[in-house]
Design an enzyme around this catalytic site. Sequence first.
Site, PDB file in Angstrom:
ATOM      1  N   ASP A  90       0.849  -1.190   0.000  1.00 54.30           N
ATOM      2  CA  ASP A  90       0.000   0.000   0.000  1.00 54.30           C
ATOM      3  C   ASP A  90       0.889   1.245   0.000  1.00 54.30           C
ATOM      4  O   ASP A  90       1.878   1.321   0.723  1.00 54.30           O
ATOM      5  CB  ASP A  90      -0.924  -0.004   1.223  1.00 54.30           C
ATOM      6  CG  ASP A  90      -2.066   0.988   1.073  1.00 54.30           C
ATOM      7  OD1 ASP A  90      -3.213   0.535   0.947  1.00 54.30           O
ATOM      8  OD2 ASP A  90      -1.803   2.208   1.063  1.00 54.30           O
ATOM      9  N   ILE A  91       0.509   2.207  -0.821  1.00 53.08           N
ATOM     10  CA  ILE A  91       1.317   3.421  -0.983  1.00 53.08           C
ATOM     11  C   ILE A  91       1.252   4.319   0.256  1.00 53.08           C
ATOM     12  O   ILE A  91       2.122   5.167   0.457  1.00 53.08           O
ATOM     13  CB  ILE A  91       0.833   4.190  -2.243  1.00 53.08           C
ATOM     14  CG1 ILE A  91       1.923   5.098  -2.782  1.00 53.08           C
ATOM     15  CG2 ILE A  91      -0.443   4.980  -1.986  1.00 53.08           C
ATOM     16  CD1 ILE A  91       1.622   5.637  -4.176  1.00 53.08           C
ATOM     17  N   ASN A 102     -12.850  -2.998   2.627  1.00 57.66           N
ATOM     18  CA  ASN A 102     -13.794  -1.918   2.874  1.00 57.66           C
ATOM     19  C   ASN A 102     -14.826  -1.908   1.752  1.00 57.66           C
ATOM     20  O   ASN A 102     -14.493  -2.201   0.601  1.00 57.66           O
ATOM     21  CB  ASN A 102     -13.059  -0.572   2.911  1.00 57.66           C
ATOM     22  CG  ASN A 102     -12.047  -0.513   4.045  1.00 57.66           C
ATOM     23  OD1 ASN A 102     -12.241  -1.116   5.092  1.00 57.66           O
ATOM     24  ND2 ASN A 102     -10.954   0.206   3.829  1.00 57.66           N
ATOM     25  N   VAL A 131     -11.101   3.117  -3.579  1.00 58.84           N
ATOM     26  CA  VAL A 131     -10.774   2.566  -4.899  1.00 58.84           C
ATOM     27  C   VAL A 131     -11.777   1.448  -5.187  1.00 58.84           C
ATOM     28  O   VAL A 131     -11.874   0.474  -4.420  1.00 58.84           O
ATOM     29  CB  VAL A 131      -9.329   2.023  -4.952  1.00 58.84           C
ATOM     30  CG1 VAL A 131      -9.042   1.429  -6.333  1.00 58.84           C
ATOM     31  CG2 VAL A 131      -8.314   3.121  -4.622  1.00 58.84           C
ATOM     32  N   HIS A 188     -10.274  -5.059  -2.922  1.00 53.27           N
ATOM     33  CA  HIS A 188      -8.908  -5.306  -2.458  1.00 53.27           C
ATOM     34  C   HIS A 188      -8.938  -5.683  -0.996  1.00 53.27           C
ATOM     35  O   HIS A 188      -9.664  -5.091  -0.198  1.00 53.27           O
ATOM     36  CB  HIS A 188      -8.018  -4.086  -2.679  1.00 53.27           C
ATOM     37  CG  HIS A 188      -8.630  -2.790  -2.235  1.00 53.27           C
ATOM     38  ND1 HIS A 188      -9.586  -2.142  -2.982  1.00 53.27           N
ATOM     39  CD2 HIS A 188      -8.433  -2.035  -1.134  1.00 53.27           C
ATOM     40  CE1 HIS A 188      -9.951  -1.033  -2.343  1.00 53.27           C
ATOM     41  NE2 HIS A 188      -9.272  -0.963  -1.210  1.00 53.27           N
ATOM     42  N   HIS A 244      -7.080  -5.538   2.321  1.00 54.10           N
ATOM     43  CA  HIS A 244      -5.994  -4.878   3.052  1.00 54.10           C
ATOM     44  C   HIS A 244      -5.387  -5.910   3.998  1.00 54.10           C
ATOM     45  O   HIS A 244      -6.127  -6.550   4.768  1.00 54.10           O
ATOM     46  CB  HIS A 244      -6.536  -3.753   3.932  1.00 54.10           C
ATOM     47  CG  HIS A 244      -7.008  -2.548   3.213  1.00 54.10           C
ATOM     48  ND1 HIS A 244      -6.220  -1.456   2.988  1.00 54.10           N
ATOM     49  CD2 HIS A 244      -8.222  -2.243   2.684  1.00 54.10           C
ATOM     50  CE1 HIS A 244      -6.910  -0.528   2.355  1.00 54.10           C
ATOM     51  NE2 HIS A 244      -8.130  -0.980   2.156  1.00 54.10           N
TER      52      HIS A 244
HETATM   53  P1  AMP Z   1      -9.742   1.716   0.302  1.00 56.02           P
HETATM   54  O1  AMP Z   1      -9.819   3.077   0.963  1.00 56.02           O
HETATM   55  O2  AMP Z   1     -10.184   0.589   1.172  1.00 56.02           O
HETATM   56  O3  AMP Z   1     -10.451   1.726  -1.033  1.00 56.02           O
HETATM   57  O4  AMP Z   1      -8.210   1.439   0.050  1.00 56.02           O
HETATM   58  C1  AMP Z   1      -7.518   1.926  -1.055  1.00 56.02           C
HETATM   59  C2  AMP Z   1      -6.074   1.773  -0.722  1.00 56.02           C
HETATM   60  O5  AMP Z   1      -5.327   1.867  -1.914  1.00 56.02           O
HETATM   61  C3  AMP Z   1      -5.536   2.841   0.231  1.00 56.02           C
HETATM   62  O6  AMP Z   1      -4.989   2.215   1.386  1.00 56.02           O
HETATM   63  C4  AMP Z   1      -4.479   3.549  -0.603  1.00 56.02           C
HETATM   64  O7  AMP Z   1      -3.372   3.967   0.154  1.00 56.02           O
HETATM   65  C5  AMP Z   1      -4.114   2.486  -1.616  1.00 56.02           C
HETATM   66  N1  AMP Z   1      -3.580   2.979  -2.858  1.00 56.02           N
HETATM   67  C6  AMP Z   1      -4.090   3.939  -3.655  1.00 56.02           C
HETATM   68  N2  AMP Z   1      -3.327   4.123  -4.743  1.00 56.02           N
HETATM   69  C7  AMP Z   1      -2.291   3.252  -4.629  1.00 56.02           C
HETATM   70  C8  AMP Z   1      -1.152   2.948  -5.431  1.00 56.02           C
HETATM   71  N3  AMP Z   1      -0.910   3.597  -6.586  1.00 56.02           N
HETATM   72  N4  AMP Z   1      -0.298   1.999  -5.008  1.00 56.02           N
HETATM   73  C9  AMP Z   1      -0.524   1.351  -3.853  1.00 56.02           C
HETATM   74  N5  AMP Z   1      -1.585   1.579  -3.056  1.00 56.02           N
HETATM   75  C10 AMP Z   1      -2.457   2.528  -3.431  1.00 56.02           C
END
Ligand code: AMP
Length: 121
Positions: free
Chosen positions: A30-31, A87, A96, A100, A102
């Site tokens: 995760d970024i 989520n 997003v 996914h 986490h």
């Molecule tokens: P959510 O809020 O559950 O949809 O989680 C989305 C996750 O994607 C967050 O923890 C972000 O930090 C992660 N995220 C968004 N863009 C990227 C990326 N380019 N590379 C890695 N993680 C990302």
Amino acid sequence: MSDTIFSKIINKEIPAEILYEDDLALAFKDINPQAPIHFLVIPKKPIATINDIQVEDKALVGHLYWVAATIAKEQGFAEDGYRAVMNCNEDGGQTVYHIHLHVLAGKALGWPPYQATLKTG
Ligand code: AMP
């Protein structure tokens, strides 16, 4: 559904720190990590939310948990423990819209995962 940033990661159009990949799934860091270890496990098939999982996707979603556990064992935190959560939609904190998992680890995680401000109205 429209493409998300995760489609670009799957297609290697943008970089990610990839931990695992097979025909069905991809795991990458995760970024914006929320724990000492925080990575995401995603299906290559774009599914927007948990609500969009179809009968034919059940094994695929189980596969995401298998990938999470496999990485946890490889990285040596499986026995200490970790959290593996998805989520869903706004109240779930989803940002997003490509499902996914986490995977959070590396410290004792708090529970419950919300502020004590109740939504009213
Ligand atoms: P959510 O809020 O559950 O949809 O989680 C989305 C996750 O994607 C967050 O923890 C972000 O930090 C992660 N995220 C968004 N863009 C990227 C990326 N380019 N590379 C890695 N993680 C990302």
